[in-house]
Design a protein around this motif. Structure first.
Motif, PDB file in Angstrom:
ATOM      1  N   GLU A 138       0.832  -1.205   0.000  1.00 42.02           N
ATOM      2  CA  GLU A 138       0.000   0.000   0.000  1.00 42.02           C
ATOM      3  C   GLU A 138       0.866   1.256   0.000  1.00 42.02           C
ATOM      4  O   GLU A 138       0.624   2.201  -0.782  1.00 42.02           O
ATOM      5  CB  GLU A 138      -0.918  -0.012   1.218  1.00 42.02           C
ATOM      6  CG  GLU A 138      -1.875   1.153   1.300  1.00 42.02           C
ATOM      7  CD  GLU A 138      -2.851   0.997   2.442  1.00 42.02           C
ATOM      8  OE1 GLU A 138      -2.967   1.933   3.252  1.00 42.02           O
ATOM      9  OE2 GLU A 138      -3.500  -0.066   2.524  1.00 42.02           O
ATOM     10  N   ASP A 139       1.885   1.307   0.825  1.00 35.69           N
ATOM     11  CA  ASP A 139       2.800   2.455   0.858  1.00 35.69           C
ATOM     12  C   ASP A 139       3.445   2.669  -0.507  1.00 35.69           C
ATOM     13  O   ASP A 139       3.489   3.797  -1.024  1.00 35.69           O
ATOM     14  CB  ASP A 139       3.907   2.241   1.902  1.00 35.69           C
ATOM     15  CG  ASP A 139       3.388   2.143   3.319  1.00 35.69           C
ATOM     16  OD1 ASP A 139       2.264   2.610   3.566  1.00 35.69           O
ATOM     17  OD2 ASP A 139       4.112   1.590   4.168  1.00 35.69           O
ATOM     18  N   TRP A 140       3.965   1.596  -1.081  1.00 37.25           N
ATOM     19  CA  TRP A 140       4.720   1.684  -2.328  1.00 37.25           C
ATOM     20  C   TRP A 140       3.841   2.217  -3.457  1.00 37.25           C
ATOM     21  O   TRP A 140       4.235   3.117  -4.205  1.00 37.25           O
ATOM     22  CB  TRP A 140       5.268   0.300  -2.682  1.00 37.25           C
ATOM     23  CG  TRP A 140       6.353   0.289  -3.726  1.00 37.25           C
ATOM     24  CD1 TRP A 140       7.697   0.241  -3.517  1.00 37.25           C
ATOM     25  CD2 TRP A 140       6.175   0.321  -5.146  1.00 37.25           C
ATOM     26  NE1 TRP A 140       8.369   0.232  -4.713  1.00 37.25           N
ATOM     27  CE2 TRP A 140       7.460   0.286  -5.735  1.00 37.25           C
ATOM     28  CE3 TRP A 140       5.053   0.371  -5.978  1.00 37.25           C
ATOM     29  CZ2 TRP A 140       7.656   0.298  -7.117  1.00 37.25           C
ATOM     30  CZ3 TRP A 140       5.244   0.401  -7.357  1.00 37.25           C
ATOM     31  CH2 TRP A 140       6.525   0.359  -7.907  1.00 37.25           C
ATOM     32  N   VAL A 141       2.641   1.663  -3.601  1.00 40.07           N
ATOM     33  CA  VAL A 141       1.770   2.073  -4.711  1.00 40.07           C
ATOM     34  C   VAL A 141       1.237   3.482  -4.492  1.00 40.07           C
ATOM     35  O   VAL A 141       1.197   4.296  -5.426  1.00 40.07           O
ATOM     36  CB  VAL A 141       0.619   1.062  -4.887  1.00 40.07           C
ATOM     37  CG1 VAL A 141      -0.360   1.551  -5.957  1.00 40.07           C
ATOM     38  CG2 VAL A 141       1.169  -0.306  -5.265  1.00 40.07           C
ATOM     39  N   THR A 170       4.382  -6.967   1.742  1.00 42.84           N
ATOM     40  CA  THR A 170       5.536  -6.079   1.830  1.00 42.84           C
ATOM     41  C   THR A 170       5.741  -5.311   0.530  1.00 42.84           C
ATOM     42  O   THR A 170       5.301  -5.727  -0.547  1.00 42.84           O
ATOM     43  CB  THR A 170       6.831  -6.857   2.136  1.00 42.84           C
ATOM     44  OG1 THR A 170       7.168  -7.659   1.000  1.00 42.84           O
ATOM     45  CG2 THR A 170       6.669  -7.727   3.363  1.00 42.84           C
ATOM     46  N   ALA A 171       6.460  -4.201   0.640  1.00 39.99           N
ATOM     47  CA  ALA A 171       6.777  -3.391  -0.531  1.00 39.99           C
ATOM     48  C   ALA A 171       7.676  -4.136  -1.509  1.00 39.99           C
ATOM     49  O   ALA A 171       7.753  -3.774  -2.689  1.00 39.99           O
ATOM     50  CB  ALA A 171       7.444  -2.090  -0.089  1.00 39.99           C
ATOM     51  N   ASP A 172       8.349  -5.193  -1.054  1.00 46.01           N
ATOM     52  CA  ASP A 172       9.237  -5.957  -1.931  1.00 46.01           C
ATOM     53  C   ASP A 172       8.508  -6.452  -3.168  1.00 46.01           C
ATOM     54  O   ASP A 172       9.054  -6.440  -4.271  1.00 46.01           O
ATOM     55  CB  ASP A 172       9.825  -7.166  -1.187  1.00 46.01           C
ATOM     56  CG  ASP A 172      10.584  -6.787   0.058  1.00 46.01           C
ATOM     57  OD1 ASP A 172       9.943  -6.278   0.993  1.00 46.01           O
ATOM     58  OD2 ASP A 172      11.807  -7.006   0.102  1.00 46.01           O
ATOM     59  N   TRP A 173       7.279  -6.923  -2.974  1.00 45.88           N
ATOM     60  CA  TRP A 173       6.546  -7.495  -4.107  1.00 45.88           C
ATOM     61  C   TRP A 173       6.245  -6.427  -5.149  1.00 45.88           C
ATOM     62  O   TRP A 173       6.434  -6.637  -6.349  1.00 45.88           O
ATOM     63  CB  TRP A 173       5.241  -8.147  -3.630  1.00 45.88           C
ATOM     64  CG  TRP A 173       4.526  -8.808  -4.761  1.00 45.88           C
ATOM     65  CD1 TRP A 173       4.807 -10.017  -5.328  1.00 45.88           C
ATOM     66  CD2 TRP A 173       3.419  -8.275  -5.489  1.00 45.88           C
ATOM     67  NE1 TRP A 173       3.951 -10.261  -6.363  1.00 45.88           N
ATOM     68  CE2 TRP A 173       3.079  -9.220  -6.489  1.00 45.88           C
ATOM     69  CE3 TRP A 173       2.678  -7.098  -5.396  1.00 45.88           C
ATOM     70  CZ2 TRP A 173       2.034  -9.016  -7.383  1.00 45.88           C
ATOM     71  CZ3 TRP A 173       1.622  -6.894  -6.290  1.00 45.88           C
ATOM     72  CH2 TRP A 173       1.314  -7.848  -7.268  1.00 45.88           C
ATOM     73  N   ALA A 174       5.799  -5.256  -4.719  1.00 42.94           N
ATOM     74  CA  ALA A 174       5.512  -4.179  -5.663  1.00 42.94           C
ATOM     75  C   ALA A 174       6.784  -3.731  -6.366  1.00 42.94           C
ATOM     76  O   ALA A 174       6.806  -3.520  -7.582  1.00 42.94           O
ATOM     77  CB  ALA A 174       4.860  -3.004  -4.940  1.00 42.94           C
ATOM     78  N   ALA A 175       7.868  -3.587  -5.602  1.00 38.43           N
ATOM     79  CA  ALA A 175       9.129  -3.126  -6.180  1.00 38.43           C
ATOM     80  C   ALA A 175       9.635  -4.103  -7.229  1.00 38.43           C
ATOM     81  O   ALA A 175      10.255  -3.715  -8.219  1.00 38.43           O
ATOM     82  CB  ALA A 175      10.168  -2.948  -5.083  1.00 38.43           C
TER      83      ALA A 175
END
Length: 509
Positions: A138-141, A170-175
């Motif tokens: 959520e943070d990453w997007v 985790t943000a890892d997946w989005a990144a």
């Protein structure tokens, strides 16, 4: 450096990673045995045949920035069997279809001017005051698209896929999966398109064409299996790894059983595993330390069901696939296999669709009988106004356990504990998606296998650097570069193999 005569490699799993490793080893004259629990090769990249209709499990685009991977694809398949396909995919949201990659007029018409202005304002707000540190998906997007667009296009679909709140991913997946993409790059693509012909600088999420085997991805891996077995490598199907035997920081052999319960021990000098890490740790004999077992048990997986339906219609829609961002139905994505390759459909007057459902093994969807899954998929197609129920002629169901490693809030710590232990086993390397608990694309899984094979020959590639960050992904060179450049960018931090491997007590099979 050890001589090749001393080498014998045992590969657990005959999916893209396992078969690529055998293919690479074969070029160096090193023999291997591949152990596959299923009756078909290819793993999640297999092609399923049902009454002559072929379908893919998940949709596998053949697009890569790694020259070594692209070269292997073209070595294995004839040019006529490696089709170049245009990409068309859309998002179904709020009873409207949105092209993806975005198209300016279509997106504006679908969202409305006011909503579009609010999305842009939300994005500006996110850029001025980003959510830091970025811990979650959520943070990453939100930081790259704004909260309003996140809630419009990302939240519902992502939670349908993973079965957990976006705040727990985790943000890892989005990144890793959306890397290089933001609202600005998406708008640039919508307005002027990607003009760069250099594949090394194309954002993978926005590609508008790809290659695809004429009869599905399984065609590739069945061909690789034929090549390596003809060269003397052993491929043992319907075989389950029961125990992985190790002592004194070396794996010595694996104990396997066939469908009849007959067991045998397969020895080797080196071992490559594509098994899910949780399963790998549970099979070690003697057992791994309790802390490692506990960490492995914390790793989670998302399971996958494809319902393939035969439709009595020649043409339905032009999309390769459609993302379903509608919470009123359970289906997450719909593949139109005829649009991947006409040869996937045995009757040109009909169409075969694949409806994809994401679940956890043992839950309500997973345990639903096949006949009811076919009825559910039929009803949902009709509810989406894509197909009339009476036009559905036939259907079948394929279940794929552990299709996706979950990047939840505990996976990183658990994986670090496991890796610390496994690093002590000098002749065992983990490759592939589940083998590394890393949501790799097919080409990245292949690249880990190629590097692992070269490590056996004395190289020092760190497999964990493959697809680890945006810089690696975006800078991987192709075109005029030498194939070895794909490997040179990976940090040489992994210890080299010993100069001599102690002989095994039993000869390799």
């Amino acid at each position: 450096m050890e001589t090749q005569k001393t080498l014998y490699v045992v590969i657990m799993g005959a999916g893209p990673a396992g078969l690529t490793a055998a293919y690479e080893l074969n070029k160096a004259g090193v023999c291997s045995t591949l152990l596959e629990k299923d009756g078909v090769v290819g793993g999640i990249a297999r092609t399923v045949s049902y009454k002559g209709y072929l379908f893919d499990i998940g949709g596998h685009r053949f697009f890569t920035k790694a020259k070594a991977v692209d070269q292997m694809w073209r070595e294995v398949l004839a040019e006529d069997d490696f089709l170049h396909r245009g990409r068309l995919s859309r998002i179904y949201y709020n009873k409207r279809f949105f092209y993806y990659p975005l198209r300016a007029i279509n997106t504006l018409a679908g969202l409305g001017i006011w909503n579009s202005v609010c999305i842009l304002a939300s994005y500006c707000k996110a850029r001025l005051k980003p959510l830091l540190p970025e811990r979650t998906f959520e943070d990453w997007v939100c930081n790259r698209f704004g909260r309003r667009l996140y809630e419009t296009f990302f939240k519902t679909y992502t939670e349908k896929v993973w079965g957990i709140p976006c705040s727990e991913i985790t943000a890892d997946w989005a990144a890793q999966r959306i890397k290089g993409l933001s609202l600005i790059t998406a708008l640039q693509n919508a307005l002027i398109g990607q003009k760069n012909n250099d594949k090394s600088k194309v954002i993978k999420t926005l590609i508008d064409s790809f290659h695809y085997p004429r009869k599905g991805p399984g065609m590739m891996w069945e061909a690789v299996a034929r090549i390596v077995t003809a060269a003397g490598h052993k491929l043992v199907m319907n075989t389950t790894v029961q125990k992985i035997l190790w002592k004194e920081s070396q794996v010595t052999a694996v104990l396997v059983s066939d469908q009849n319960g007959q067991t045998q021990t397969v020895s080797g000098t080196h071992f490559l595993s594509t098994l899910p890490i949780r399963e790998l740790i549970q099979k070690l004999e003697p057992p791994a330390p309790a802390t490692v077992i506990e960490a492995a048990n914390r790793l989670c997986y998302r399971d996958f069901i494809t319902v393939a339906l035969v439709i009595k219609q020649k043409d339905l829609f032009d999309d390769n696939w459609i993302y379903i961002h509608d919470p009123s139905v359970k289906v997450g994505r719909i593949q139109n296999f005829k649009n991947w390759s006409p040869d996937m459909v045995t009757d040109p007057e009909k169409t075969c669709l694949g409806l994809e459902y994401f679940c956890f093994e043992g839950d309500g969807l997973w345990t639903t009988p096949d006949e009811e899954m076919v009825r559910l998929a039929t009803r949902e197609l009709a509810a989406l106004n894509l197909v009339r129920e009476e036009d559905v002629e036939d259907g079948t169901v394929v279940r794929m356990p552990k299709a996706y490693p979950v990047y939840d809030s505990t996976f990183r710590e658990a994986l670090a504990t496991i890796r610390s232990f496994l690093d002590s086993l000098g002749n065992l390397q983990l490759i592939g998606r589940n083998g590394m608990h890393k949501y790799n694309n097919q080409d990245h899984s292949m690249l880990t296998a190629m590097m692992a094979a070269r490590n056996i020959l004395g190289a020092r590639h760190n497999l964990w650097e493959v697809n680890a960050d945006q810089e690696y992904h975006e800078q991987l060179t192709v075109g005029t570069a030498d194939a070895d450049d794909d490997f040179a960018v990976i940090a040489a931090t992994q210890p080299a193999v010993p100069e001599r491997i102690p002989p095994n007590q039993t000869d390799p099979p």
